[in-house]
Design an enzyme around this catalytic site. Structure first.
Site, mmCIF file in Angstrom:
data_model
loop_
_atom_site.group_PDB
_atom_site.id
_atom_site.type_symbol
_atom_site.label_atom_id
_atom_site.label_comp_id
_atom_site.label_asym_id
_atom_site.label_seq_id
_atom_site.Cartn_x
_atom_site.Cartn_y
_atom_site.Cartn_z
ATOM 1 N N MET A 1 0.816 -1.209 0.000
ATOM 2 C CA MET A 1 0.000 0.000 0.000
ATOM 3 C C MET A 1 0.848 1.256 0.000
ATOM 4 O O MET A 1 0.430 2.289 -0.475
ATOM 5 C CB MET A 1 -0.920 0.002 1.222
ATOM 6 C CG MET A 1 -1.899 -1.160 1.244
ATOM 7 S SD MET A 1 -2.985 -1.197 -0.162
ATOM 8 C CE MET A 1 -3.958 0.257 0.130
ATOM 9 N N CYS A 2 2.028 1.189 0.578
ATOM 10 C CA CYS A 2 2.946 2.336 0.622
ATOM 11 C C CYS A 2 4.349 1.775 0.832
ATOM 12 O O CYS A 2 4.526 0.599 1.108
ATOM 13 C CB CYS A 2 2.606 3.288 1.778
ATOM 14 S SG CYS A 2 0.967 4.031 1.703
ATOM 15 N N ARG A 3 5.326 2.637 0.701
ATOM 16 C CA ARG A 3 6.701 2.317 1.057
ATOM 17 C C ARG A 3 7.225 3.484 1.892
ATOM 18 O O ARG A 3 6.951 4.643 1.587
ATOM 19 C CB ARG A 3 7.589 2.149 -0.176
ATOM 20 C CG ARG A 3 7.203 1.071 -1.171
ATOM 21 C CD ARG A 3 7.568 -0.348 -0.718
ATOM 22 N NE ARG A 3 6.560 -0.932 0.148
ATOM 23 C CZ ARG A 3 6.639 -2.152 0.681
ATOM 24 N NH1 ARG A 3 7.684 -2.908 0.437
ATOM 25 N NH2 ARG A 3 5.674 -2.615 1.457
ATOM 26 N N ASN B 252 1.861 2.241 6.501
ATOM 27 C CA ASN B 252 1.851 1.379 5.325
ATOM 28 C C ASN B 252 0.828 0.290 5.586
ATOM 29 O O ASN B 252 1.050 -0.605 6.410
ATOM 30 C CB ASN B 252 3.246 0.781 5.097
ATOM 31 C CG ASN B 252 3.237 -0.352 4.098
ATOM 32 O OD1 ASN B 252 2.385 -0.409 3.215
ATOM 33 N ND2 ASN B 252 4.186 -1.272 4.228
#
Length: 233
Positions: A1-3, A113
């Protein structure tokens, strides 16, 4: 979903998390190697650092590679504690700066995240700056900080509570306060790498050099200048 990624140690520029490494956050925005959910992180980015003891934040709701001002800023934004993130918005969540990490309260900077049902965290905070799930998670953590909990304790309490209420939640949090880093592993990957002058923490390794260590699932990682500690959640 994110880093996301963070650094604690000798003074470094944010360029060192974003552009310089072979697999820095710029590369991870369009070609992450270990991301379990989603294939691109183009829904905004942000970064935080410390100047004269105060946290400073810069964030945009555009893909990181489209901001022509970023390379110059990342080269001069320099601190002993850094945090940066690229975002892939949860389906149904707004794409706006107020939903983009890092979220901040005083000296605390935080990135999320993952995803979580907002109802699983709304009883932990009075309000949030955005309707997005990550903003409510951040507000819950910050509220516990105001109540006197330390950075790691605040993250752990929120993650365990939200995870019990939403069994499908992914709650990898990364936070710092200028003197320490705390992070949780709950549904996605996290690594740390101890160098001679500090410690890197990142969703996935920023390079292929030896020394990166995976943090086990459902763990709390805490980093100070003198210690790196992993404990179960």
């Amino acid at each position: 979903m994110c880093r996301h990624a963070a650094w604690l140690g000798a003074a470094r520029s944010l360029d060192w998390l974003i552009h310089e490494p072979e697999h820095g956050l710029l590369k991870q925005s369009y070609a992450p190697r270990r991301q379990r959910h989603g294939t691109i992180n183009a829904d905004g980015y942000g970064m935080g650092w410390y100047e004269s003891g105060r946290s400073v934040r810069y964030r945009r709701s555009v893909p990181i590679w489209t901001d022509a001002n970023l390379p110059g800023l990342a080269r001069i934004a320099r601190s002993t504690c850094l945090l940066a993130a690229v975002r892939s918005a949860t389906v149904g969540m707004p794409i706006e700066e107020s939903a983009t990490p890092p979220f901040t309260d005083g000296r605390w900077l935080l990135s999320h995240n993952g995803r979580v049902a907002r109802d699983a965290v709304r009883d932990l905070a009075d309000d949030a700056e955005s309707t997005c799930d990550a903003a409510w998670v951040a507000a819950a953590v910050f509220q516990r900080g105001h109540a006197g909990l330390g950075l790691g304790e605040a993250l752990a309490e929120v993650v365990v509570h939200a995870g019990e209420k939403d069994p499908g939640a992914r709650l990898n949090l990364l936070a710092c306060d200028g003197a320490s880093i705390a992070a949780t592993v709950w549904g996605d990957t996290l690594f740390h790498h101890r160098l001679h002058d500090g410690v890197l923490v990142a969703s996935e390794p920023l390079d292929d050099l030896p020394g990166w260590q995976a943090v086990p699932e459902r763990s709390l990682l805490t980093v100070t200048r003198d210690d790196v500690r992993v404990q179960p959640l």
